[in-house]
Design a protein around this motif. Structure first.
Motif, PDB file in Angstrom:
ATOM      1  N   PHE A  92       0.865  -1.173   0.000  1.00 32.87           N
ATOM      2  CA  PHE A  92       0.000   0.000   0.000  1.00 32.87           C
ATOM      3  C   PHE A  92       0.902   1.223   0.000  1.00 32.87           C
ATOM      4  N   HIS A  93       0.461   2.260  -0.645  1.00 31.50           N
ATOM      5  CA  HIS A  93       1.130   3.548  -0.474  1.00 31.50           C
ATOM      6  C   HIS A  93       0.551   4.196   0.776  1.00 31.50           C
ATOM      7  N   ILE A  94       1.355   5.041   1.391  1.00 34.12           N
ATOM      8  CA  ILE A  94       0.888   5.733   2.588  1.00 34.12           C
ATOM      9  C   ILE A  94      -0.400   6.511   2.314  1.00 34.12           C
ATOM     10  N   GLU A  95      -0.515   7.025   1.078  1.00 33.60           N
ATOM     11  CA  GLU A  95      -1.729   7.762   0.715  1.00 33.60           C
ATOM     12  C   GLU A  95      -2.940   6.835   0.659  1.00 33.60           C
ATOM     13  N   ASP A  96      -2.724   5.569   0.261  1.00 32.90           N
ATOM     14  CA  ASP A  96      -3.828   4.609   0.247  1.00 32.90           C
ATOM     15  C   ASP A  96      -4.397   4.425   1.654  1.00 32.90           C
ATOM     16  N   ILE A  97      -3.503   4.333   2.622  1.00 32.71           N
ATOM     17  CA  ILE A  97      -3.939   4.156   4.007  1.00 32.71           C
ATOM     18  C   ILE A  97      -4.737   5.376   4.464  1.00 32.71           C
ATOM     19  N   GLN A  98      -4.228   6.536   4.150  1.00 26.67           N
ATOM     20  CA  GLN A  98      -4.919   7.744   4.579  1.00 26.67           C
ATOM     21  C   GLN A  98      -6.262   7.901   3.858  1.00 26.67           C
ATOM     22  N   ASP A  99      -6.328   7.458   2.598  1.00 24.53           N
ATOM     23  CA  ASP A  99      -7.625   7.458   1.897  1.00 24.53           C
ATOM     24  C   ASP A  99      -8.643   6.597   2.628  1.00 24.53           C
ATOM     25  N   GLN A 100      -8.204   5.420   3.060  1.00 23.95           N
ATOM     26  CA  GLN A 100      -9.119   4.508   3.744  1.00 23.95           C
ATOM     27  C   GLN A 100      -9.538   5.067   5.110  1.00 23.95           C
ATOM     28  N   VAL A 101      -8.612   5.727   5.791  1.00 26.08           N
ATOM     29  CA  VAL A 101      -8.960   6.352   7.070  1.00 26.08           C
ATOM     30  C   VAL A 101     -10.020   7.428   6.853  1.00 26.08           C
ATOM     31  N   GLU A 102      -9.793   8.275   5.854  1.00 26.18           N
ATOM     32  CA  GLU A 102     -10.742   9.345   5.551  1.00 26.18           C
ATOM     33  C   GLU A 102     -12.118   8.775   5.201  1.00 26.18           C
ATOM     34  N   LEU A 103     -12.111   7.724   4.365  1.00 30.17           N
ATOM     35  CA  LEU A 103     -13.372   7.119   3.946  1.00 30.17           C
ATOM     36  C   LEU A 103     -14.107   6.501   5.133  1.00 30.17           C
ATOM     37  N   ALA A 104     -13.374   5.821   6.005  1.00 29.66           N
ATOM     38  CA  ALA A 104     -13.993   5.176   7.163  1.00 29.66           C
ATOM     39  C   ALA A 104     -14.608   6.205   8.107  1.00 29.66           C
ATOM     40  N   LEU A 105     -13.918   7.309   8.316  1.00 30.68           N
ATOM     41  CA  LEU A 105     -14.454   8.358   9.182  1.00 30.68           C
ATOM     42  C   LEU A 105     -15.746   8.940   8.609  1.00 30.68           C
ATOM     43  N   MET A 106     -15.760   9.157   7.287  1.00 33.36           N
ATOM     44  CA  MET A 106     -16.958   9.712   6.656  1.00 33.36           C
ATOM     45  C   MET A 106     -18.116   8.725   6.729  1.00 33.36           C
ATOM     46  N   ARG A 107     -17.843   7.469   6.421  1.00 36.86           N
ATOM     47  CA  ARG A 107     -18.907   6.467   6.452  1.00 36.86           C
ATOM     48  C   ARG A 107     -19.450   6.270   7.861  1.00 36.86           C
ATOM     49  N   GLY A 108     -18.572   6.430   8.847  1.00 40.50           N
ATOM     50  CA  GLY A 108     -18.996   6.253  10.225  1.00 40.50           C
ATOM     51  C   GLY A 108     -19.749   7.453  10.785  1.00 40.50           C
ATOM     52  N   GLY A 109     -19.859   8.516   9.996  1.00 35.28           N
ATOM     53  CA  GLY A 109     -20.581   9.696  10.445  1.00 35.28           C
ATOM     54  C   GLY A 109     -19.783  10.609  11.353  1.00 35.28           C
ATOM     55  N   HIS A 110     -18.460  10.422  11.406  1.00 37.31           N
ATOM     56  CA  HIS A 110     -17.608  11.243  12.276  1.00 37.31           C
ATOM     57  C   HIS A 110     -17.094  12.433  11.464  1.00 37.31           C
ATOM     58  N   HIS A 111     -18.000  13.318  11.109  1.00 33.42           N
ATOM     59  CA  HIS A 111     -17.702  14.347  10.124  1.00 33.42           C
ATOM     60  C   HIS A 111     -16.716  15.401  10.638  1.00 33.42           C
TER      61      HIS A 111
END
Length: 950
Positions: A92-111
Motif C-alpha cells: 500500500f502507499h501511505i496515501e492509500d492508508i490515509q484514503d481509507q482512514v478518511e473514507l472510514a471516518l466519513m462512512r462512520g458519520g464522524h464528520h
C-alpha cells in the motif's frame, strides 16, 4: 472552536502507520513518500485514529469507552479495505492508508474528525510541495532490482515513454495522470515485475472515469507480456516498446514456433508452414485494439507458457489458431492468412476450446458433447468415464439420464429394487469436479431428465442446500426435458403420470403425436394394474414445483423436447434426447454416437453501421467462419470413438453471434422495442441465409455430409420451413414467418447441391470470447452500465463506453454522474438528468421486461436449426410472473431456456473515493433464491469456475 491534529515529525506522523511489523497482517508492506518500504503495522491505525479523536474532542476522548469502541471498529474496516484492494505485490502507499482512514471516518458519520483530518492532509501536502520546490535535488533516485538481483537506477525515461506510447491515439486519456499515480507506488528495490505492474494498476484506477483507460491498461499489460516473451527470442533485446516490437515480430514468430515445439506444446507440423509468409501477414498494430479485460483474460488463461512465463503474443496466438485450423487445406498458408485476418480483426471468434488447443499437440477443438446414458451398470460407468475423457480437453457436457430406471423399479438380475438415477448423478457430479479441463477451468456437465420420469421430483431437488447431501449435486447443472404433452396438461389443469423407463422404454425416443399416443396408452395400462412403478399427480403441481426450484436454486432449466425434435433436420437419423451444457445444441445421441458440436460466433456489432447490417462484409465473414468450423471436424482430437464417429458422419457446426446489444446501440434502437425485435429477426435471417449458403458451397467443393440423404435439407425443408411442422404438431398454432431474402433460390441449391453440415447455427453464451473482442456477450442485454466483473482473471471495472460517449456529447459526464451510476448499481433509469431516449437505449437487463427477450428469441429461433442460450432476467420475481414467462417461451416455439437471473444481495459500493480501481463490491447475479446469497451454489452470471459462462 478551532481544532487541529497533533503532528509527528515529517513523514513519521501518526497517520503513516508504517513503523512496526504486525503479525496480524503478514506480508503486507507500506510504500513511504521517500520511496522506502516498511512492513505494514495495522495497530498503528488505531493509534492514528485515537489521536484524531483527541485532537477534535479533547483529552476526554482518551478515556471514552465510546471512542475506544469506535476506533476498534474503524480500524478493522480500514484494514479490511486495504487488504481487499492491495496490489499483486501486497503493498500500500501511505496515501492509500490515509484514503481509507478518511473514507472510514466519513462512512462512520464522524464528520468533524474527518474534516480535521482532510485539512491536516492538505496542509501536509502543501508543506511537502514547498520543500520539493525549495530543494529539487532532495528528491531521492529510485533503484530497481534487476533479474540478477542487483540494484540499478530505475529508468524513469523509459517508464514515461511506455506510458505515453500506450496513450497514443487516445485523446481523452492523460499520460501524466497515469505517470503520477504510477510514481506514487514506486519504491527503491522494486522488482521488474512490480515495475511492469505499477502503470497497469495506475491506469486501471481511471477506467471508471474514461473507458479508453481500459485500452491504455491493455497496452501497458502488453509491455509486461513483451518482456516475458522476448526472453525466449535469441539475439533480441530483453524489453521492447510497441514500435520496436513491430520490427521484431517476424523474427519472434519463428522463435515462437520453435520454442512451442521444443516445449512439446505446439504441433511440429506448424514448422512446415512458410513462416516468412506467415510473419509477413502479421499485423502488429492489432495488438492495440484490446480492452484490458480482454487481454488480461488471454494472458491469464489462453496464452501458451513455459512454467510461468508466456511465450505467446496476441498476434502469434491468432496465427497459431489460424495455422492449426488450416493444416488440411491445399494452400494452407493462404487459408491460414485468411483465418488469421478474420480472428485478429474480431469479426469472428472461435470458441474457447478451439482457441485453447488449435495448433497444439492435442487439438481438441470442439465445444460441446452430448451423451445418452444406458440403463445398465456397465453403460452407466462407461458414460461417467466418457465424461472424464471428454472434459479433459475443455469440452462441456450434456448427459441424458432418462433411460436409467427410477427409484423402486425392479432389478431383474438381483430381484432387488433400484436406487434410482440420483446416486449415479452424484458420481457424475464428482467426476466433473475431479477432471478440471487440463487445469484451465473446472469440468462442467448438465444432466437432463424427462418430465415423465419417476425420479423427476428428486431430480428437482438436486441443487438444494438442504436435505441428504448424498442425494445432492451442488456442482452439476440440471435441466428438465419437457414434452409438449406436459405443457398441454398444465394448461388444461390435467393429471400427469410418472413412470420408470424400464417399463415404458419407447417414451424416450418418441415425440409429438407419437409420444402422446404411447404415453396415454401407458396411463391406461397403469390404471389397469399393468405397470408396477408409477405415480399420478396434478400437472400444475409439478409445474409449480419446477418453477419453485428455479426460484430457489436456479435449476433445473426448462427445455422443450418436441420443438427440438420436430424441427431437427436430422430426425431421419435419430432423436434429440437432451441439449448441452449451455442449452443451445440440439443433436441426436445414441449408444453408438456421442453428439459433438463445433462453435464460433460472429461479432454482429462489427458488421453493423448506423444504416444497418453490412451484408457483403457479413457474407464474407460467414463464408470463412463456416470453413474454419468445418475444418474442426477433420482436425479434431477425439478422446472417444463414439464422438469421432458421430462428428465425421454428420459434421454439425454451431455458428452464433455476439455483440447484439452493441449493434442495437449503433442503430439507436432500445432493446425493449418493436424495432429491436425486427432487427433480431432480420439479423438472424441474414446469418442463417449466409451460413446455409456457405455450407452448400462447401458441399460443392468437398461433398455433402454422410447422412444427408433423408434429412430435411435433402427435401428442401430449411429451418424457416420446419416452423410450419411445429405449427402443425401443435394444432395449427401460428408463428411469425416473415422473411426478406431470396430463400426460394437457396432452397433449390440445398436440394440439388447438398449440405456440408447437418446443422449450421447455434447461439452460445460467448461470455469469455465476447470479453476478448470487447463487445456484449451473445444476445444478452447489458447487465449493468458500470460494475465490477469477477472471473478467473480477477476483478475488472466494466463501463459502457457507448453510454459514456453519449453522456459526454450532452455534457453530462462528470464526477457526480459517476457517483450516481455507482449509487444506482450501474443503472440509469433513476438518474433524473439523463434524457429518456438514453434511458431507453441503455436500459439494463433488469430494467427490460423479460417478455421482450423472449419475443426477440422467438424471431431468431425460426431461422436457427439448433437453439440459443437464452437467459431470463427478472427484477421482481413472482410465481405468477415465472408461470407467464415460461409458458410464453413454450408458446413462442423456443427450444430451450437457460439461466433464470434475479438481482443478488450485493451492490455497487456507493463511494466517490478516487484511486480505488473502481473497487465496487463485485456485482454478481445469483439465481432466484429464498436463502442468503452466500449460501447459493448455483452459477452466478460471471462464475469463473463454470464452463457454461466461458
Amino acid at each position: 472552536m478551532s481544532t487541529s491534529i497533533s503532528r509527528e515529525p515529517a513523514d513519521g506522523d501518526a497517520f503513516s502507520v508504517v513503523n512496526a511489523a504486525n503479525d496480524s497482517e503478514p506480508g503486507y508492506q507500506v510504500i513511504r513518500r521517500n520511496g522506502s518500504v516498511t512492513p505494514f503495522a495495522g495497530d498503528k491505525i488505531a493509534v492514528a485514529l485515537q489521536k484524531a479523536f483527541l485532537a477534535v474532542e479533547g483529552t476526554s476522548a482518551s478515556s471514552s469507552r465510546r471512542v475506544h469502541d469506535v476506533v476498534a471498529e474503524l480500524s478493522e474496516a480500514i484494514i479490511a479495505g486495504l487488504t481487499r484492494h492491495a496490489t499483486a505485490g501486497r503493498t500500500f502507499h501511505i496515501e492509500d492508508i490515509q484514503d481509507q482512514v478518511e473514507l472510514a471516518l466519513m462512512r462512520g458519520g464522524h464528520h468533524k474528525v474527518a474534516r480535521a483530518y482532510v485539512l491536516y492532509r492538505e496542509e501536509r501536502a502543501r508543506e511537502r510541495a514547498e520543500q520539493v520546490a525549495q530543494n529539487p535535488q532532495a528528491k531521492p533516485q529510485l533503484q530497481m532490482k534487476s533479474a540478477s538481483g542487483q540494484l540499478v537506477p530505475l529508468d524513469e525515461a523509459r517508464l514515461k515513454h511506455v506510458i505515453e506510447e500506450a496513450c497514443f491515439g487516445l485523446p481523452s486519456v492523460s499520460s501524466e495522470a497515469i505517470l503520477t499515480e504510477t510514481k506514487r507506488n514506486l519504491y527503491s528495490g522494486i522488482t521488474q515485475d512490480e515495475l511492469a505492474l505499477a502503470p497497469i494498476l495506475a491506469a486501471r484506477t481511471l477506467i471508471e472515469t474514461e473507458p479508453d483507460y481500459s485500452k491504455v491498461s491493455a497496452r501497458l499489460l502488453l509491455d509486461k507480456l513483451r518482456r516475458e516473451v522476448l526472453t525466449f527470442v535469441e539475439g533480441s533485446p530483453r524489453e521492447a516498446t510497441h514500435q520496436q516490437m513491430c520490427e521484431l515480430y517476424p523474427n519472434y514468430l519463428k522463435s515462437y514456433i520453435r520454442v512451442g515445439i521444443d516445449a512439446d506444446q505446439l504441433d511440429p507440423e506448424l514448422a512446415l508452414f512458410d513462416l516468412d509468409r506467415m510473419a509477413a501477414a502479421i499485423q502488429p498494430d492489432r495488438d492495440l485494439q484490446f480492452d484490458y479485460l480482454g487481454l488480461q483474460t488471454l494472458y491469464d488463461r489462453y496464452f501458451l507458457h513455459v512454467e510461468t512465463k508466456r511465450f505467446e503474443l496476441p498476434q502469434a496466438f491468432f496465427m497459431r489458431v489460424a495455422m492449426g485450423l488450416s493444416l488440411r487445406e491445399e494452400d494452407r498458408e493462404a487459408k491460414a492468412v485468411e483465418f488469421y485476418n478474420l480472428l485478429s480483426s474480431f469479426d469472428f471468434m472461435a470458441s474457447t476450446p478451439t482457441l485453447f488447443n488449435a495448433g497444439t499437440r492435442r487439438p481438441q477443438l470442439s465445444s460441446c458433447f452430448l451423451t445418452t446414458v444406458p440403463d445398465d451398470l456397465d453403460g452407466i460407468f462407461k458414460s461417467v468415464k466418457d465424461n472424464a475423457l471428454l472434459a479433459k480437453y475443455s469440452g462441456g457436457l450434456g448427459n441424458d439420464w432418462s433411460r436409467v430406471r427410477g427409484l423402486g423399479a425392479r432389478i431383474k438380475g438381483t430381484n432387488g429394487e433400484s436406487q434410482g438415477v440420483v446416486p449415479f448423478l452424484k458420481v457424475a457430479n464428482d467426476t466433473a469436479i475431479a477432471v478440471n479441463q487440463g487445469g484451465k477451468r473446472k469440468g462442467a456437465v448438465c444432466a437432463y431428465l424427462e418430465t415423465w420420469h419417476i425420479d423427476i421430483e428428486e431430480f428437482l431437488d438436486l441443487r438444494k442446500n438442504t436435505g441428504d447431501d448424498r442425494r445432492r449435486t451442488h456442482d452439476m447443472n440440471t435441466a428438465n426435458w419437457v414434452p409438449d404433452l406436459f405443457m398441454e396438461r398444465v394448461e388444461k389443469d390435467g393429471d400427469w403420470t410418472l413412470f420408470s423407463p424400464d417399463e415404458t422404454p419407447d417414451l424416450h425416443d418418441l415425440y409429438g403425436p407419437a409420444f402422446k399416443y404411447a404415453y396415454e396408452a401407458y396411463e391406461q395400462k397403469a390404471a389397469k394394474g399393468g405397470i408396477k412403478t408409477y405415480r399420478t399427480l396434478k400437472a400444475k403441481d409439478l409445474w409449480r414445483r419446477m418453477l419453485t426450484m428455479l426460484f430457489e436454486t436456479g435449476h433445473p432449466w426448462i427445455t422443450f423436447k418436441d420443438p427440438c425434435n420436430i424441427r431437427s433436420p436430422q430426425q431421419h437419423a435419430g432423436v434429440v434426447h437432451s441439449s448441452n451444457l449451455c442449452t443451445e445444441i440440439t443433436l441426436n445421441t445414441s449408444n453408438d454416437e456421442v453428439a459433438v458440436c463445433n462453435l464460433g460466433s460472429v461479432n454482429l456489432a462489427a458488421h453493423t453501421t448506423p444504416e444497418g447490417i453490412d451484408q457483403a462484409r457479413l457474407e464474407r465473414t460467414i463464408a470463412t467462419a463456416m470453413r474454419m468450423l468445418d475444418n474442426v471436424v477433420d482436425i479434431n482430437f477425439y478422446t472417444i470413438p463414439e464422438a469421432r464417429r458421430s462428428n465425421l458422419r454428420h459434421r454439425p457446426v454451431g455458428l452464433g453471434l455476439m455483440g447484439f446489444q452493441d449493434a442495437l446501440q449503433i442503430l439507436r434502437l432500445p432493446y425493449a422495442s418493436e424495432e429491436a425485435i425486427k432487427f433480431a429477426d432480420q439479423s438472424m435471417e441474414a446469418i442463417s441465409y449466409h451460413a446455409i449458403s456457405a455450407s452448400v458451397n462447401l458441399a460443392a467443393e468437398r461433398g455433402s455430409y454422410q447422412s444427408y440423404e433423408g434429412s430435411l435439407w435433402s427435401k428442401g425443408i430449411l429451418p424457416i420451413d420446419s416452423l410450419r411442422m411445429l405449427s402443425d404438431a401443435r394444432g395449427g398454432v401460428a408463428f411469425n414467418e416473415d422473411a426478406t431474402l431470396d430463400w426460394k433460390a437457396l432452397r433449390e441449391r440445398v436440394k440439388t447441391v447438398g449440405m456440408r453440415n447437418s446443422n449450421c447455427m447455434a447461439i452460445a453464451p460467448t461470455a469469455t470470447i465476447s470479453n476478448i473482442c470487447g463487445v456484449s456477450q451473445s444476445i444478452e442485454p447489458a447487465y449493468q452500465n458500470l460494475f465490477v466483473k469477477s472471473n478467473m482473471s480477477g476483478d475488472f471495472t466494466v463501463v459502457n463506453a457507448g453510454l459514456i460517449r453519449d453522456l459526454k456529447a450532452r455534457d453530462l459526464w462528470d464526477e457526480v454522474m459517476i457517483s450516481d451510476l455507482k449509487y444506482f448499481d450501474g443503472s440509469i433509469g433513476q438518474i433524473d438528468r439523463i434524457p429518456d431516449d438514453l434511458k431507453a437505449l441503455y436500459a439494463t437487463a433488469f430494467e427490460i421486461d423479460t417478455a421482450w427477450l423472449i419475443e426477440a428469441a422467438s424471431r431468431r429461433q425460426k431461422w436457427i436449426d439448433q437453439g440459443q442460450s437464452l437467459n431470463l432476467y427478472i427484477a421482481n420475481p413472482s410465481g405468477k410472473k415465472l408461470d407467464e414467462l415460461y409458458r410464453l417461451s413454450w408458446h413462442r416455439g423456443l427450444k430451450t431456456t437457460y439461466y433464470l437471473r434475479s438481482r443478488s444481495a450485493s451492490h455497487v459500493e456507493k463511494s466517490t473515493l478516487k484511486g480505488t480501481d473502481g473497487k465496487l463490491n463485485a456485482v454478481s447475479v445469483a439465481p432466484m433464491q429464498s436463502i442468503p446469497a452466500s449460501d447459493v451454489r448455483a452459477c452466478s452470471i460471471d462464475d469463473p469456475t463454470c464452463e457454461a459462462c466461458q
